[in-house]
Design an enzyme around this catalytic site. Structure first.
Site, PDB file in Angstrom:
ATOM      1  CG  MET A  11      -1.956  -1.112   1.196  1.00 41.41           C
ATOM      2  SD  MET A  11      -2.922  -1.208  -0.327  1.00 41.41           S
ATOM      3  CE  MET A  11      -4.022   0.169  -0.129  1.00 41.41           C
ATOM      4  CG  ASP A  30       9.468   0.003   5.252  1.00 49.57           C
ATOM      5  OD1 ASP A  30       8.356  -0.216   4.735  1.00 49.57           O
ATOM      6  OD2 ASP A  30      10.028  -0.809   6.018  1.00 49.57           O
ATOM      7  CB  THR A  89       3.092  -4.425   9.800  1.00 46.66           C
ATOM      8  OG1 THR A  89       4.344  -4.240   9.140  1.00 46.66           O
ATOM      9  CG2 THR A  89       2.737  -5.887   9.862  1.00 46.66           C
ATOM     10  CD  GLU A  90      -4.741  -3.824   9.841  1.00 48.25           C
ATOM     11  OE1 GLU A  90      -4.145  -2.795   9.504  1.00 48.25           O
ATOM     12  OE2 GLU A  90      -5.939  -3.838  10.157  1.00 48.25           O
ATOM     13  CE  LYS A  95      -1.938  -0.221  10.682  1.00 43.40           C
ATOM     14  NZ  LYS A  95      -1.382   0.419   9.474  1.00 43.40           N
ATOM     15  CB  SER A 117      -7.377  -4.054   6.891  1.00 46.93           C
ATOM     16  OG  SER A 117      -6.432  -4.029   5.856  1.00 46.93           O
ATOM     17  CG  HIS A 138      -9.713   0.792   3.910  1.00 42.88           C
ATOM     18  ND1 HIS A 138     -10.825   0.077   3.537  1.00 42.88           N
ATOM     19  CD2 HIS A 138      -8.659  -0.041   3.748  1.00 42.88           C
ATOM     20  CE1 HIS A 138     -10.462  -1.134   3.164  1.00 42.88           C
ATOM     21  NE2 HIS A 138      -9.154  -1.231   3.276  1.00 42.88           N
ATOM     22  CG  ASN A 141      -3.726  -3.641  -3.437  1.00 47.52           C
ATOM     23  OD1 ASN A 141      -3.037  -3.132  -4.294  1.00 47.52           O
ATOM     24  ND2 ASN A 141      -3.443  -4.809  -2.897  1.00 47.52           N
ATOM     25  CG  ASN A 188     -11.085  -4.510   5.107  1.00 42.33           C
ATOM     26  OD1 ASN A 188     -11.136  -5.198   4.091  1.00 42.33           O
ATOM     27  ND2 ASN A 188     -10.260  -3.493   5.216  1.00 42.33           N
TER      28      ASN A 188
HETATM   29  P1  NAD Z   1       2.970  -4.792   3.808  1.00 47.45           P
HETATM   30  O1  NAD Z   1       3.275  -5.910   4.734  1.00 47.45           O
HETATM   31  O2  NAD Z   1       3.109  -5.002   2.333  1.00 47.45           O
HETATM   32  O3  NAD Z   1       3.887  -3.498   4.184  1.00 47.45           O
HETATM   33  C1  NAD Z   1       4.025  -3.017   5.490  1.00 47.45           C
HETATM   34  C2  NAD Z   1       5.330  -2.237   5.563  1.00 47.45           C
HETATM   35  O4  NAD Z   1       5.401  -1.564   6.831  1.00 47.45           O
HETATM   36  C3  NAD Z   1       6.574  -3.118   5.460  1.00 47.45           C
HETATM   37  O5  NAD Z   1       7.397  -2.677   4.396  1.00 47.45           O
HETATM   38  C4  NAD Z   1       7.255  -2.919   6.816  1.00 47.45           C
HETATM   39  O6  NAD Z   1       8.682  -2.971   6.750  1.00 47.45           O
HETATM   40  C5  NAD Z   1       6.775  -1.517   7.190  1.00 47.45           C
HETATM   41  N1  NAD Z   1       6.912  -1.183   8.603  1.00 47.45           N
HETATM   42  C6  NAD Z   1       6.718  -1.966   9.700  1.00 47.45           C
HETATM   43  N2  NAD Z   1       6.985  -1.268  10.831  1.00 47.45           N
HETATM   44  C7  NAD Z   1       7.332  -0.014  10.433  1.00 47.45           C
HETATM   45  C8  NAD Z   1       7.743   1.176  11.129  1.00 47.45           C
HETATM   46  N3  NAD Z   1       7.838   1.202  12.465  1.00 47.45           N
HETATM   47  N4  NAD Z   1       8.038   2.276  10.406  1.00 47.45           N
HETATM   48  C9  NAD Z   1       7.972   2.266   9.040  1.00 47.45           C
HETATM   49  N5  NAD Z   1       7.611   1.169   8.335  1.00 47.45           N
HETATM   50  C10 NAD Z   1       7.302   0.057   9.023  1.00 47.45           C
HETATM   51  O7  NAD Z   1       1.485  -4.313   4.185  1.00 47.45           O
HETATM   52  P2  NAD Z   1       0.412  -3.584   3.227  1.00 47.45           P
HETATM   53  O8  NAD Z   1      -0.374  -4.593   2.509  1.00 47.45           O
HETATM   54  O9  NAD Z   1       1.113  -2.492   2.486  1.00 47.45           O
HETATM   55  O10 NAD Z   1      -0.563  -2.952   4.335  1.00 47.45           O
HETATM   56  C11 NAD Z   1      -0.247  -1.755   5.013  1.00 47.45           C
HETATM   57  C12 NAD Z   1      -1.492  -1.270   5.753  1.00 47.45           C
HETATM   58  O11 NAD Z   1      -2.531  -0.993   4.798  1.00 47.45           O
HETATM   59  C13 NAD Z   1      -2.054  -2.310   6.717  1.00 47.45           C
HETATM   60  O12 NAD Z   1      -2.562  -1.682   7.855  1.00 47.45           O
HETATM   61  C14 NAD Z   1      -3.162  -2.954   5.890  1.00 47.45           C
HETATM   62  O13 NAD Z   1      -4.163  -3.507   6.707  1.00 47.45           O
HETATM   63  C15 NAD Z   1      -3.677  -1.762   5.106  1.00 47.45           C
HETATM   64  N6  NAD Z   1      -4.339  -2.085   3.837  1.00 47.45           N
HETATM   65  C16 NAD Z   1      -3.871  -3.088   3.038  1.00 47.45           C
HETATM   66  C17 NAD Z   1      -4.497  -3.354   1.816  1.00 47.45           C
HETATM   67  C18 NAD Z   1      -3.987  -4.404   0.867  1.00 47.45           C
HETATM   68  O14 NAD Z   1      -4.666  -4.721  -0.104  1.00 47.45           O
HETATM   69  N7  NAD Z   1      -2.810  -4.968   1.098  1.00 47.45           N
HETATM   70  C19 NAD Z   1      -5.608  -2.582   1.422  1.00 47.45           C
HETATM   71  C20 NAD Z   1      -6.030  -1.537   2.242  1.00 47.45           C
HETATM   72  C21 NAD Z   1      -5.384  -1.290   3.454  1.00 47.45           C
END
Ligand code: NAD
Length: 280
Positions: A11, A30, A89-90, A95, A117, A138, A141, A188
Protein backbone atom coordinates in the site's frame (compact mmCIF):
# COMPACT_ATOMS: atom_id res chain seq x y z
CA UNK A 1 3.83 20.94 0.53
CA UNK A 2 5.44 17.59 1.37
CA UNK A 3 3.53 14.42 2.34
CA UNK A 4 4.99 11.68 4.55
CA UNK A 5 4.27 8.05 3.69
CA UNK A 6 5.09 5.44 6.34
CA UNK A 7 5.56 1.86 5.09
CA UNK A 8 6.93 0.93 1.66
CA UNK A 9 4.98 -2.31 1.22
CA UNK A 10 2.05 -3.04 -1.08
CA UNK A 11 0.00 0.00 0.00
CA UNK A 12 2.74 2.48 0.91
CA UNK A 13 4.38 2.18 -2.50
CA UNK A 14 1.00 2.62 -4.22
CA UNK A 15 0.16 5.68 -2.10
CA UNK A 16 3.60 7.22 -2.78
CA UNK A 17 3.17 6.68 -6.53
CA UNK A 18 -0.34 8.14 -6.55
CA UNK A 19 0.84 11.24 -4.65
CA UNK A 20 3.94 11.82 -6.79
CA UNK A 21 2.12 11.39 -10.09
CA UNK A 22 -0.36 14.03 -8.86
CA UNK A 23 2.54 16.49 -8.57
CA UNK A 24 3.04 16.20 -4.78
CA UNK A 25 6.39 15.82 -3.08
CA UNK A 26 6.71 12.66 -0.93
CA UNK A 27 9.03 11.22 1.71
CA UNK A 28 8.65 7.45 2.21
CA UNK A 29 9.84 5.95 5.51
CA UNK A 30 10.30 2.24 6.18
CA UNK A 31 12.39 0.42 8.79
CA UNK A 32 13.49 -2.07 6.14
CA UNK A 33 15.99 -0.74 3.55
CA UNK A 34 15.27 -3.68 1.24
CA UNK A 35 11.55 -2.76 1.17
CA UNK A 36 12.48 0.81 0.24
CA UNK A 37 14.64 -0.39 -2.65
CA UNK A 38 11.91 -2.74 -3.82
CA UNK A 39 9.33 0.06 -3.66
CA UNK A 40 11.63 2.40 -5.60
CA UNK A 41 12.00 -0.20 -8.38
CA UNK A 42 8.29 -1.07 -8.50
CA UNK A 43 7.14 2.56 -8.57
CA UNK A 44 9.65 3.44 -11.31
CA UNK A 45 8.46 0.47 -13.40
CA UNK A 46 4.80 1.31 -12.90
CA UNK A 47 5.43 4.94 -13.91
CA UNK A 48 7.39 3.93 -17.02
CA UNK A 49 4.62 1.55 -18.03
CA UNK A 50 2.03 4.30 -17.44
CA UNK A 51 4.00 6.86 -19.48
CA UNK A 52 4.29 4.38 -22.37
CA UNK A 53 0.85 2.78 -22.43
CA UNK A 54 -1.27 4.54 -19.83
CA UNK A 55 -3.29 7.06 -21.76
CA UNK A 56 -3.64 9.03 -24.97
CA UNK A 57 -2.74 12.31 -23.20
CA UNK A 58 0.96 13.05 -22.74
CA UNK A 59 2.09 12.03 -19.27
CA UNK A 60 5.05 13.34 -17.31
CA UNK A 61 8.21 11.23 -17.71
CA UNK A 62 8.77 8.59 -15.01
CA UNK A 63 12.14 10.06 -13.98
CA UNK A 64 10.58 13.48 -13.32
CA UNK A 65 7.90 11.91 -11.09
CA UNK A 66 10.52 9.79 -9.26
CA UNK A 67 12.47 12.95 -8.40
CA UNK A 68 9.58 13.97 -6.16
CA UNK A 69 9.94 10.82 -3.99
CA UNK A 70 12.56 10.54 -1.27
CA UNK A 71 13.15 7.13 0.42
CA UNK A 72 14.54 6.90 3.96
CA UNK A 73 14.72 4.73 7.09
CA UNK A 74 14.61 7.80 9.37
CA UNK A 75 11.24 8.83 10.82
CA UNK A 76 12.89 12.15 11.75
CA UNK A 77 12.54 13.12 8.05
CA UNK A 78 8.81 13.59 8.75
CA UNK A 79 9.42 16.69 10.87
CA UNK A 80 8.09 19.17 8.28
CA UNK A 81 5.38 17.26 6.38
CA UNK A 82 1.75 18.50 6.24
CA UNK A 83 0.16 15.04 6.22
CA UNK A 84 1.41 11.57 7.15
CA UNK A 85 -0.25 8.64 5.39
CA UNK A 86 0.73 5.61 7.45
CA UNK A 87 0.68 2.18 5.78
CA UNK A 88 2.72 0.04 8.18
CA UNK A 89 2.04 -3.60 9.03
CA UNK A 90 -1.53 -4.35 10.21
CA UNK A 91 -0.64 -4.76 13.89
CA UNK A 92 -1.83 -2.73 16.85
CA UNK A 93 1.62 -2.80 18.50
CA UNK A 94 3.45 -1.72 15.33
CA UNK A 95 1.04 1.14 14.60
CA UNK A 96 0.80 2.27 18.26
CA UNK A 97 4.60 2.58 18.47
CA UNK A 98 4.67 4.58 15.22
CA UNK A 99 2.04 7.09 16.41
CA UNK A 100 3.76 7.54 19.76
CA UNK A 101 6.99 8.24 17.88
CA UNK A 102 5.74 10.57 15.14
CA UNK A 103 3.52 12.58 17.51
CA UNK A 104 6.79 13.89 18.96
CA UNK A 105 8.45 14.41 15.56
CA UNK A 106 5.77 15.94 13.30
CA UNK A 107 4.56 19.55 13.23
CA UNK A 108 1.60 20.33 15.50
CA UNK A 109 -0.65 21.03 12.51
CA UNK A 110 0.27 17.80 10.70
CA UNK A 111 -2.67 15.48 10.00
CA UNK A 112 -2.23 11.72 10.55
CA UNK A 113 -4.02 9.51 8.01
CA UNK A 114 -4.17 5.87 9.10
CA UNK A 115 -4.35 3.32 6.30
CA UNK A 116 -5.59 0.26 8.11
CA UNK A 117 -7.85 -2.63 7.20
CA UNK A 118 -9.50 -3.00 10.61
CA UNK A 119 -7.77 -1.26 13.52
CA UNK A 120 -9.83 1.32 15.44
CA UNK A 121 -9.02 4.90 14.41
CA UNK A 122 -10.22 6.21 17.79
CA UNK A 123 -7.88 3.86 19.69
CA UNK A 124 -4.83 4.87 17.64
CA UNK A 125 -5.77 8.57 17.83
CA UNK A 126 -5.77 8.24 21.62
CA UNK A 127 -2.02 7.51 21.74
CA UNK A 128 -1.39 10.93 20.15
CA UNK A 129 -1.85 14.42 21.57
CA UNK A 130 -3.88 15.44 18.46
CA UNK A 131 -6.94 13.14 18.18
CA UNK A 132 -8.92 15.79 16.23
CA UNK A 133 -6.27 15.57 13.47
CA UNK A 134 -6.28 11.78 13.16
CA UNK A 135 -8.44 10.09 10.52
CA UNK A 136 -8.72 6.72 8.81
CA UNK A 137 -8.06 6.58 5.07
CA UNK A 138 -8.62 3.07 3.81
CA UNK A 139 -7.18 3.16 0.30
CA UNK A 140 -8.06 0.40 -2.13
CA UNK A 141 -5.43 -1.77 -3.79
CA UNK A 142 -3.85 -1.00 -6.28
CA UNK A 143 -3.92 2.60 -5.03
CA UNK A 144 -3.06 4.46 -8.29
CA UNK A 145 -5.91 2.69 -10.12
CA UNK A 146 -8.68 2.90 -7.51
CA UNK A 147 -10.61 6.15 -7.43
CA UNK A 148 -12.59 5.78 -4.21
CA UNK A 149 -11.26 5.78 -0.63
CA UNK A 150 -13.20 4.70 2.48
CA UNK A 151 -12.53 7.50 4.97
CA UNK A 152 -13.17 6.87 8.66
CA UNK A 153 -13.99 9.53 11.22
CA UNK A 154 -12.57 8.70 14.63
CA UNK A 155 -14.52 9.75 17.74
CA UNK A 156 -12.64 13.09 17.94
CA UNK A 157 -11.86 13.68 14.24
CA UNK A 158 -12.72 17.32 13.44
CA UNK A 159 -14.69 18.66 10.46
CA UNK A 160 -11.60 20.71 9.54
CA UNK A 161 -9.55 17.50 9.35
CA UNK A 162 -12.15 15.76 7.14
CA UNK A 163 -12.23 18.76 4.85
CA UNK A 164 -8.39 19.05 4.61
CA UNK A 165 -8.18 15.35 3.76
CA UNK A 166 -10.95 15.85 1.18
CA UNK A 167 -8.83 18.51 -0.52
CA UNK A 168 -5.79 16.25 -0.59
CA UNK A 169 -7.90 13.42 -2.03
CA UNK A 170 -9.14 15.85 -4.68
CA UNK A 171 -5.54 16.67 -5.64
CA UNK A 172 -4.93 12.92 -5.98
CA UNK A 173 -8.01 12.59 -8.22
CA UNK A 174 -9.83 10.51 -5.63
CA UNK A 175 -13.25 10.70 -4.06
CA UNK A 176 -14.12 9.59 -0.55
CA UNK A 177 -16.97 7.91 1.24
CA UNK A 178 -16.92 8.96 4.90
CA UNK A 179 -18.09 6.44 7.51
CA UNK A 180 -17.89 6.12 11.29
CA UNK A 181 -15.35 4.20 13.29
CA UNK A 182 -15.86 0.58 14.32
CA UNK A 183 -13.20 -2.07 13.64
CA UNK A 184 -13.21 -3.12 9.98
CA UNK A 185 -15.43 -0.12 9.13
CA UNK A 186 -17.78 -1.13 6.27
CA UNK A 187 -15.53 -2.78 3.68
CA UNK A 188 -13.40 -5.15 5.72
CA UNK A 189 -15.95 -6.02 8.38
CA UNK A 190 -17.96 -7.60 5.56
CA UNK A 191 -15.28 -8.68 3.05
CA UNK A 192 -13.18 -10.57 5.62
CA UNK A 193 -16.17 -12.77 6.44
CA UNK A 194 -16.36 -13.60 2.71
CA UNK A 195 -12.63 -14.34 2.36
CA UNK A 196 -12.43 -16.35 5.59
CA UNK A 197 -15.51 -18.47 4.79
CA UNK A 198 -14.19 -19.04 1.25
CA UNK A 199 -10.99 -20.45 2.80
CA UNK A 200 -13.12 -22.75 5.04
CA UNK A 201 -14.97 -23.97 1.92
CA UNK A 202 -11.62 -24.93 0.30
CA UNK A 203 -10.35 -26.47 3.57
CA UNK A 204 -13.54 -28.56 3.86
CA UNK A 205 -13.12 -29.85 0.29
CA UNK A 206 -16.42 -28.34 -0.88
CA UNK A 207 -14.79 -26.70 -3.91
CA UNK A 208 -11.41 -25.61 -5.28
CA UNK A 209 -10.21 -22.00 -5.04
CA UNK A 210 -10.97 -21.51 -8.76
CA UNK A 211 -14.50 -22.88 -8.35
CA UNK A 212 -15.22 -20.66 -5.34
CA UNK A 213 -14.00 -17.57 -7.19
CA UNK A 214 -15.91 -18.54 -10.36
CA UNK A 215 -19.16 -18.69 -8.41
CA UNK A 216 -18.65 -15.11 -7.25
CA UNK A 217 -17.57 -13.87 -10.68
CA UNK A 218 -19.94 -15.79 -12.95
CA UNK A 219 -22.99 -16.11 -10.70
CA UNK A 220 -22.82 -12.86 -8.72
CA UNK A 221 -20.99 -10.71 -11.29
CA UNK A 222 -18.16 -9.70 -8.93
CA UNK A 223 -14.98 -8.47 -10.66
CA UNK A 224 -12.82 -10.74 -8.47
CA UNK A 225 -13.54 -13.78 -6.28
CA UNK A 226 -12.83 -13.73 -2.51
CA UNK A 227 -9.71 -15.89 -2.73
CA UNK A 228 -8.17 -13.89 -5.59
CA UNK A 229 -8.88 -10.82 -3.47
CA UNK A 230 -7.20 -12.40 -0.43
CA UNK A 231 -4.11 -13.19 -2.56
CA UNK A 232 -4.06 -9.58 -3.81
CA UNK A 233 -4.33 -8.11 -0.30
CA UNK A 234 -1.71 -10.53 1.10
CA UNK A 235 -2.75 -13.57 3.17
CA UNK A 236 -0.62 -12.36 6.10
CA UNK A 237 -2.51 -9.05 6.12
CA UNK A 238 -5.85 -10.89 5.92
CA UNK A 239 -4.88 -13.06 8.92
CA UNK A 240 -3.73 -9.97 10.88
CA UNK A 241 -7.06 -8.27 10.12
CA UNK A 242 -9.13 -11.28 11.15
CA UNK A 243 -7.26 -11.31 14.45
CA UNK A 244 -8.04 -7.62 14.98
CA UNK A 245 -11.74 -8.19 14.15
CA UNK A 246 -11.92 -11.25 16.45
CA UNK A 247 -10.22 -9.44 19.33
CA UNK A 248 -12.33 -6.30 18.83
CA UNK A 249 -15.79 -7.84 18.64
CA UNK A 250 -15.12 -11.06 20.60
CA UNK A 251 -17.40 -12.71 18.06
CA UNK A 252 -16.55 -16.27 16.87
CA UNK A 253 -17.72 -15.44 13.36
CA UNK A 254 -14.32 -13.74 12.87
CA UNK A 255 -12.18 -16.76 13.95
CA UNK A 256 -9.41 -17.26 11.41
CA UNK A 257 -9.69 -20.31 9.15
CA UNK A 258 -6.86 -22.75 10.09
CA UNK A 259 -5.98 -23.22 6.40
CA UNK A 260 -5.32 -19.47 6.04
CA UNK A 261 -3.08 -19.49 9.13
CA UNK A 262 -1.24 -22.59 7.87
CA UNK A 263 -0.59 -21.00 4.46
CA UNK A 264 0.82 -17.88 6.12
CA UNK A 265 3.02 -20.01 8.42
CA UNK A 266 4.33 -21.79 5.31
CA UNK A 267 5.27 -18.45 3.67
CA UNK A 268 2.39 -18.46 1.16
CA UNK A 269 1.44 -14.79 1.41
CA UNK A 270 -0.35 -14.48 -1.95
CA UNK A 271 0.74 -12.32 -4.87
CA UNK A 272 3.58 -10.60 -3.03
CA UNK A 273 5.30 -13.95 -2.24
CA UNK A 274 4.49 -15.54 -5.62
CA UNK A 275 2.18 -18.17 -4.13
CA UNK A 276 -1.14 -18.12 -2.32
CA UNK A 277 -4.37 -19.79 -3.44
CA UNK A 278 -2.89 -19.22 -6.92
CA UNK A 279 0.67 -19.14 -8.35
CA UNK A 280 2.07 -15.83 -9.68
P1 NAD B 1 2.97 -4.79 3.81
O1 NAD B 1 3.27 -5.91 4.73
O2 NAD B 1 3.11 -5.00 2.33
O3 NAD B 1 3.89 -3.50 4.18
C1 NAD B 1 4.02 -3.02 5.49
C2 NAD B 1 5.33 -2.24 5.56
O4 NAD B 1 5.40 -1.56 6.83
C3 NAD B 1 6.57 -3.12 5.46
O5 NAD B 1 7.40 -2.68 4.40
C4 NAD B 1 7.25 -2.92 6.82
O6 NAD B 1 8.68 -2.97 6.75
C5 NAD B 1 6.77 -1.52 7.19
N1 NAD B 1 6.91 -1.18 8.60
C6 NAD B 1 6.72 -1.97 9.70
N2 NAD B 1 6.99 -1.27 10.83
C7 NAD B 1 7.33 -0.01 10.43
C8 NAD B 1 7.74 1.18 11.13
N3 NAD B 1 7.84 1.20 12.46
N4 NAD B 1 8.04 2.28 10.41
C9 NAD B 1 7.97 2.27 9.04
N5 NAD B 1 7.61 1.17 8.34
C10 NAD B 1 7.30 0.06 9.02
O7 NAD B 1 1.49 -4.31 4.19
P2 NAD B 1 0.41 -3.58 3.23
O8 NAD B 1 -0.37 -4.59 2.51
O9 NAD B 1 1.11 -2.49 2.49
O10 NAD B 1 -0.56 -2.95 4.33
C11 NAD B 1 -0.25 -1.75 5.01
C12 NAD B 1 -1.49 -1.27 5.75
O11 NAD B 1 -2.53 -0.99 4.80
C13 NAD B 1 -2.05 -2.31 6.72
O12 NAD B 1 -2.56 -1.68 7.85
C14 NAD B 1 -3.16 -2.95 5.89
O13 NAD B 1 -4.16 -3.51 6.71
C15 NAD B 1 -3.68 -1.76 5.11
N6 NAD B 1 -4.34 -2.08 3.84
C16 NAD B 1 -3.87 -3.09 3.04
C17 NAD B 1 -4.50 -3.35 1.82
C18 NAD B 1 -3.99 -4.40 0.87
O14 NAD B 1 -4.67 -4.72 -0.10
N7 NAD B 1 -2.81 -4.97 1.10
C19 NAD B 1 -5.61 -2.58 1.42
C20 NAD B 1 -6.03 -1.54 2.24
C21 NAD B 1 -5.38 -1.29 3.45
Amino acid sequence: MQIGVIGAGVMGSGVAQALAQSGLSVVVVDIDQAKLEQARGEIANALRFRALFGSSEKLEAADAVMERIQFTTEHQQLSDVSFVIENATESWEVKRDIYELIDGICREDCIFMINTSCISITKLAAVTGRPAQVIGTHFMNPVPAKKTVEVIRGFHTSDACVSAVGELMGEMGKEMIVVNDYPGFVSNRISHLFMNEAAFVVQDGVASAEEVDDIFKKCYGHAMGPLETADLIGLDTVVHSLKVLYDSYQDPKFRCCPLLQKMVDAGLHGRKSGQGFYSY
